[in-house]
Design an enzyme around this catalytic site. Structure first.
Site, PDB file in Angstrom:
ATOM      1  N   HIS A  50     122.419  25.181  66.538  1.00  0.00           N
ATOM      2  CA  HIS A  50     122.836  26.476  65.986  1.00  0.00           C
ATOM      3  C   HIS A  50     122.059  26.761  64.711  1.00  0.00           C
ATOM      4  O   HIS A  50     121.381  25.875  64.176  1.00  0.00           O
ATOM      5  CB  HIS A  50     124.342  26.473  65.682  1.00  0.00           C
ATOM      6  CG  HIS A  50     124.711  25.521  64.593  1.00  0.00           C
ATOM      7  ND1 HIS A  50     124.925  24.180  64.823  1.00  0.00           N
ATOM      8  CD2 HIS A  50     124.878  25.702  63.258  1.00  0.00           C
ATOM      9  CE1 HIS A  50     125.214  23.577  63.686  1.00  0.00           C
ATOM     10  NE2 HIS A  50     125.184  24.481  62.709  1.00  0.00           N
ATOM     11  N   HIS A 132     116.721  28.275  59.868  1.00  0.00           N
ATOM     12  CA  HIS A 132     116.272  27.043  60.530  1.00  0.00           C
ATOM     13  C   HIS A 132     117.383  26.504  61.427  1.00  0.00           C
ATOM     14  O   HIS A 132     118.563  26.789  61.226  1.00  0.00           O
ATOM     15  CB  HIS A 132     115.879  25.983  59.499  1.00  0.00           C
ATOM     16  CG  HIS A 132     117.051  25.451  58.734  1.00  0.00           C
ATOM     17  ND1 HIS A 132     117.624  26.130  57.671  1.00  0.00           N
ATOM     18  CD2 HIS A 132     117.786  24.322  58.905  1.00  0.00           C
ATOM     19  CE1 HIS A 132     118.636  25.438  57.213  1.00  0.00           C
ATOM     20  NE2 HIS A 132     118.770  24.338  57.945  1.00  0.00           N
TER      21      HIS A 132
END
Length: 193
Positions: A50, A132
């Protein structure tokens, strides 16, 4: 099945995140395998990949309702996130897939989310947002930072997620999802319209 924290009075460790679909998760997992071959460490499981928008931490059941209200106030628009680089942070031995360019709709979503969290009395991250996805933890060596074949991730909403720690690692439970166009925007700030 784990009990609902709101029913037990226990705190929940929560965060707002983007969750990839199966195709993007599979490609990120493959990239994680490549990084693991280079620097070892503990890979992130495919189903837990995620992108964190805002980490909240431990909250009481009563504050969970406040977080859902925050999510209700934040408007999201669909966008494409291009993950096109591999990098790492030596200080915490993390290897990640990132974006050289943060799309304006993603930066706006994070800004609106942080503004709503702060207005609701939650602490927010002050460092600049760096999109990220963590691929490895406890990397044995530093990864060679580089561009990678782009992974285009079509984002259509965000979620409030609870992190459940077990001996097998973190497991996540989605508490609420918001699709693009569901936010109440100005109405949450007490404005009419």
């Amino acid at each position: 099945m784990k009990p609902d924290p709101a029913a037990t009075g226990k705190t929940s460790r929560v965060f707002f995140a983007l969750w990839p679909g199966a195709r993007v998760a599979r490609r990120l997992h493959e990239l994680g395998a490549e990084a693991h071959a280079e620097c070892a460490g503990r890979r992130t499981r495919c189903e837990t990949l995620h992108l964190t928008l805002a980490f909240i931490g431990d909250v009481s059941p009563q504050r969970l309702a406040d977080l859902i209200a925050v999510g209700n106030c934040v408007e999201a628009t669909p966008f494409t996130l291009r993950l096109d680089c591999l990098g790492g942070w030596r200080h915490n031995r993390i290897v990640w897939a990132g974006a050289q360019i943060c799309p304006a709709p993603l930066a706006g979503l994070v800004e609106r989310l942080n503004g709503a969290l702060e207005a609701a009395g939650f602490a927010v991250e002050r460092r600049p947002f760096a999109p990220h996805v963590t691929l490895l933890r406890k990397a044995h060596t530093q990864v060679s930072a580089r561009c990678v074949e782009p992974i285009d991730w079509r984002v259509g909403g965000f979620a409030l997620v609870e992190s459940l720690q077990t001996s097998a690692g973190a497991h996540y439970r989605t508490l609420r999802e918001w699709r693009a166009g569901e936010g109440e925007g100005d109405r949450c700030a007490g404005k009419s319209g």
